[in-house]
Design an enzyme around this catalytic site. Structure first.
Site, PDB file in Angstrom:
ATOM      1  CG  HIS A  50      51.270  88.340  33.676  1.00 57.49           C
ATOM      2  ND1 HIS A  50      51.397  87.655  34.868  1.00 57.49           N
ATOM      3  CD2 HIS A  50      51.010  87.406  32.726  1.00 57.49           C
ATOM      4  CE1 HIS A  50      51.219  86.367  34.651  1.00 57.49           C
ATOM      5  NE2 HIS A  50      50.986  86.191  33.354  1.00 57.49           N
ATOM      6  CD  GLU A  52      51.093  92.837  37.733  1.00 56.86           C
ATOM      7  OE1 GLU A  52      50.442  92.595  38.766  1.00 56.86           O
ATOM      8  OE2 GLU A  52      50.959  92.180  36.679  1.00 56.86           O
ATOM      9  CB  CYS A  80      52.242  86.128  39.005  1.00 55.96           C
ATOM     10  SG  CYS A  80      53.225  86.611  37.569  1.00 55.96           S
ATOM     11  CB  CYS A  83      54.478  90.438  37.755  1.00 56.78           C
ATOM     12  SG  CYS A  83      53.515  90.087  36.262  1.00 56.78           S
TER      13      CYS A  83
END
Length: 152
Positions: A50, A52, A80, A83
């Protein structure tokens, strides 16, 4: 400088290159941009890539530290749970985001099953099995302390 725009630009570039979906992140320390990235899940075939997470990995490598407590993250979407775990482990205290988890869900990127599992509302997501009587695993704590000194 518009740090969110850097995240948006990285996201568009990443989508154009088929690196990943509509998510980007910028990490800033003071006035210095440390990382501006898109997610790279498709490029890396990595469900943990992801934006991040990628930004944290880039920033830690660039700064040669796992402590990002003096950094701020600008994310195109609300992080999320995975993250958020990495953000908290890295010590980041401030996250700016645009789209919400509900916005992401409307476009097919729902993380609600993770959030419900973590809140204890749905244990059907994964079966967790505690393994007992494993001295080899128990020994890992002592080995770590022997190699690195006592835990802090």
């Amino acid at each position: 400088m518009d740090y969110m725009k850097l995240a948006v630009d990285a996201t568009i570039e990443g989508m154009d290159k088929k690196y990943g979906g509509p998510f980007g992140a910028t990490i800033v320390r003071g006035d210095e941009v440390i990382a501006a990235v898109s997610n790279t899940m498709m490029k890396d075939t990595d469900p943990s890539a992801h934006a991040e997470m990628v930004a944290i990995r880039v920033a830690c490598e660039k700064l040669e530290t796992m402590d990002l407590s003096d950094c701020v993250i600008y994310a195109t979407c609300e992080p999320c749970p995975m993250c958020m775990g990495a953000i908290i482990w890295a010590g980041v205290k401030e996250v700016h985001y645009c789209s919400t988890r509900e916005d992401a869900a409307e476009h097919g990127f729902s993380d609600m099953h993770l959030r419900e599992y973590l809140k204890g509302e749905d244990d059907s997501v994964v079966q967790m099995i505690k393994v007992d009587d494993r001295e080899d695993c128990d020994h890992l704590w002592a080995h770590f302390e022997k190699v690195n000194g006592s835990a802090e």
